[in-house]
Design an enzyme around this catalytic site. Sequence first.
Site, PDB file in Angstrom:
ATOM      1  N   LYS A 263      17.697  29.936  17.295  1.00  0.00           N
ATOM      2  CA  LYS A 263      18.627  28.899  16.843  1.00  0.00           C
ATOM      3  C   LYS A 263      19.563  28.493  17.978  1.00  0.00           C
ATOM      4  CE  LYS A 263      19.131  31.202  13.034  1.00  0.00           C
ATOM      5  NZ  LYS A 263      17.891  31.675  12.435  1.00  0.00           N
TER       6      LYS A 263
ATOM      7  N   GLU B  43       9.218  33.609   5.673  1.00  0.00           N
ATOM      8  CA  GLU B  43      10.482  34.268   5.321  1.00  0.00           C
ATOM      9  C   GLU B  43      11.227  33.473   4.253  1.00  0.00           C
ATOM     10  OE1 GLU B  43      14.017  33.603   6.766  1.00  0.00           O
ATOM     11  OE2 GLU B  43      13.516  32.537   8.621  1.00  0.00           O
TER      12      GLU B  43
HETATM   13  N1  PSU Z   1      15.361  29.881  10.779  1.00  0.00           N
HETATM   14  C1  PSU Z   1      15.863  28.764  10.176  1.00  0.00           C
HETATM   15  N2  PSU Z   1      16.885  28.939   9.274  1.00  0.00           N
HETATM   16  C2  PSU Z   1      17.367  30.192   8.963  1.00  0.00           C
HETATM   17  C3  PSU Z   1      16.843  31.357   9.612  1.00  0.00           C
HETATM   18  C4  PSU Z   1      15.834  31.134  10.511  1.00  0.00           C
HETATM   19  O1  PSU Z   1      15.422  27.630  10.457  1.00  0.00           O
HETATM   20  O2  PSU Z   1      18.246  30.314   8.117  1.00  0.00           O
HETATM   21  C5  PSU Z   1      17.367  32.762   9.289  1.00  0.00           C
HETATM   22  C6  PSU Z   1      16.292  33.802   9.584  1.00  0.00           C
HETATM   23  O3  PSU Z   1      16.063  34.509   8.401  1.00  0.00           O
HETATM   24  C7  PSU Z   1      16.858  34.683  10.650  1.00  0.00           C
HETATM   25  C8  PSU Z   1      18.314  34.637  10.282  1.00  0.00           C
HETATM   26  O4  PSU Z   1      16.317  35.986  10.622  1.00  0.00           O
HETATM   27  O5  PSU Z   1      18.494  33.227  10.040  1.00  0.00           O
HETATM   28  C9  PSU Z   1      19.199  35.192  11.360  1.00  0.00           C
HETATM   29  O6  PSU Z   1      20.415  35.543  10.810  1.00  0.00           O
HETATM   30  P1  PSU Z   1      21.446  36.466  11.650  1.00  0.00           P
HETATM   31  O7  PSU Z   1      21.841  35.600  12.811  1.00  0.00           O
HETATM   32  O8  PSU Z   1      22.563  36.763  10.699  1.00  0.00           O
HETATM   33  O9  PSU Z   1      20.675  37.696  12.054  1.00  0.00           O
END
Ligand code: PSU
Length: 302
Positions: free
Chosen positions: A157, A23
């Site tokens: 996360k 990604e």
């Molecule tokens: N994993 C990481 N850093 C990130 C992300 C994932 O180590 O920045 C990103 C991914 O793209 C994931 C996104 O889909 O954070 C989630 O964002 P949100 O909580 O706005 O859906």
Amino acid sequence: MVLVMAEEVREALGAGRPVVALESTIIAHGLPRPDNLRVARELEDVVRQEGAVPATVAVLDGRPCVGLDGEQLERVATENGIRKLSHRDLAPAVAAGASGATTVSATAQLAALAGIRVFATGGLGGVHRQWTVTQDESADLGLLAKTRITVVCAGVKSVLDVPATLQRLETLGVAVAGYGTGRFPGFYLSDSGHPVDWTLDSPEQVAEVMRAQDALGARESALIVANPVPPREQLDPVLHARVLADALDACDAEGITGQAVTPFLLGYLVRHTDGASLEANLAAVRGNVRLAARIAVAWTRR
Ligand code: PSU
Ligand code: MN
């Protein structure tokens, strides 16, 4: 189809050789510049070292790209105004000719369309703390409930409500396995404090589950392989707890909402741990990318 596949990726898929989707939101919005470009290249190298082909996914000038060349990767890492696209944003971005990095949900959707089965990231999005007030739940979960892809991550996360996210994955019917552990990893931490129901100990075992998913012919859903950061590379749990509490307060105080929440919290942790959270994040992502490549190799070896 509007999908633009890199030649190398198209050839590998055509020949049944291993490919790993990566990604790009982590590159554009999850990691600080200028390290992010170096990391993006390094992650592609890790995939190659394991004998697979990397396919970093992003939308550039309205074209959904699966596999980027060096110049395109540089745009994702350095271009100002590069958007953050979840799967719902793909069509508007294509129609508008916009450029954006893809989150887990958008990457998984484009990778599956391209015929790629294995995908690596850092930590998944999920249910945020304060969910009862904000209803903030990443689109990652809903998309993984209806997409046949194997995603290797270090859990979700740790800024999130981890038990609520695990519960939501159960409700959505998404399979979760710990890799070499019966504990769900905690992204920056090796252990989130929560158990998982299944443990897989080798890439071959993961590939067996993928084959069983297909053999069952049931609803299309993902397989989450939760791979812990090695304990010696994790963030100090005491530091993590303290800085995270401050980060959540700051997020509230500054009125950060929507798409901006996750990048804000990750950035806050980097700044207030003297980069230690960044090191742990990178260690987790590197490990996940390596494992994903090994799974892709096992998957194509039938
Ligand atoms: N994993 C990481 N850093 C990130 C992300 C994932 O180590 O920045 C990103 C991914 O793209 C994931 C996104 O889909 O954070 C989630 O964002 P949100 O909580 O706005 O859906
Ligand atoms: Mn959100």
